[in-house]
Design an enzyme around this catalytic site. Sequence first.
Site, PDB file in Angstrom:
ATOM      1  CG  ASP A  76      -0.421  -0.067   2.498  1.00 34.64           C
ATOM      2  OD1 ASP A  76       0.810  -0.232   2.612  1.00 34.64           O
ATOM      3  OD2 ASP A  76      -1.178   0.058   3.496  1.00 34.64           O
ATOM      4  CG  ASP A 121       0.555  -4.082   1.996  1.00 33.20           C
ATOM      5  OD1 ASP A 121       0.747  -5.054   2.760  1.00 33.20           O
ATOM      6  OD2 ASP A 121       1.364  -3.149   1.859  1.00 33.20           O
ATOM      7  CD  GLU A 140       0.595  -1.431   7.989  1.00 29.13           C
ATOM      8  OE1 GLU A 140       0.287  -0.629   8.899  1.00 29.13           O
ATOM      9  OE2 GLU A 140       1.033  -1.067   6.884  1.00 29.13           O
ATOM     10  CD  GLU A 159       8.087  -0.246   7.186  1.00 34.82           C
ATOM     11  OE1 GLU A 159       7.067  -0.924   6.952  1.00 34.82           O
ATOM     12  OE2 GLU A 159       8.330   0.839   6.623  1.00 34.82           O
TER      13      GLU A 159
HETATM   14  O1  KIV Z   1       3.614  -1.099   1.538  1.00 34.86           O
HETATM   15  C1  KIV Z   1       4.760  -1.571   1.445  1.00 34.86           C
HETATM   16  O2  KIV Z   1       5.487  -1.340   0.479  1.00 34.86           O
HETATM   17  C2  KIV Z   1       5.233  -2.401   2.534  1.00 34.86           C
HETATM   18  C3  KIV Z   1       6.693  -2.724   2.550  1.00 34.86           C
HETATM   19  C4  KIV Z   1       7.449  -1.530   2.977  1.00 34.86           C
HETATM   20  C5  KIV Z   1       6.973  -3.892   3.406  1.00 34.86           C
HETATM   21  O3  KIV Z   1       4.488  -2.758   3.382  1.00 34.86           O
END
Ligand code: KIV
Length: 273
Positions: A51, A90, A122, A190
């Site tokens: 995302d 995501d 998340e 992260e």
């Molecule tokens: O949205 C994204 O690109 C991510 C990565 C940074 C792991 O979640």
Amino acid sequence: MSTGSGADRRVTVRELRARKDGEKIVALTAYDCLLARFVDEGGVDVVLVGDSLGNIVLGHPDTIPVTVDDMIHHARAVRRGVKRALLVVDMPFLSYQVSSEDALRNAGRILKETGAEAVKLEGGSPRIAETIRLLVDAGIPVMGHLGFTPQSVHATGGYRVQARDEGARAALVEDARRLEEAGAFSIVLELVPGPAAEEVTRAVSVPTIGIGAGAACDGQVLVLHDMLGMNRDFTPRFLRRFAEVGDAIDEGVRGYVEAVRAGEYPAAEHTFE
Ligand code: KIV
């Protein structure tokens, strides 16, 4: 599902799980078909339609405005470019936090409408773990995401390293174990100090995939445009630029503008008889 053998074979969730403590897992983001094809043919194991699409492609300040429809639109394009890597999409902000049923419906849409193999979401609270369990029970593979979670950027007070003190580090380990128990097949870490990422990696039996989390994780993910030098204002300590594509684009565009204005392009060889 394995579709054959050798270089054409699709990477599966099962194979990734088995890479714990083995060969490092390599992941990159992609948001469109053309770049997804480069990434897939370059040999990554996982293509993530992150995302981060919100910041990188759509020009938003963060990932909060991204919708399920945005994710599906881009993931369908990426799907057309990815033949081998595992495709993970995501789940955007508020597509899984309202209720588990809502999460199941949205994750189901993402898989059905894009052809992706897994979703990522998340957080590590008991509520998120319950949602992950429901998705996994429905046959939807889930990648977790702990440490700095961009969808909570306003709650965490900005883009900053997490789990710096003993209490936060213990909580991170606990969250990771909760995700593992709920059935997540891997966990992104992260912006986490190296020793904390190492502790989490040792504490769980599923692979950890770091971004700004040091070398002890079982794999690494980066945002494609960051590591290619296209997002030139983004210069965090963890990032290595593996190319300077932004400079190449600058040079190409300036060269084109000059050539057209100077009457050098198009030339005879570009002209149909
Ligand atoms: O949205 C994204 O690109 C991510 C990565 C940074 C792991 O979640």
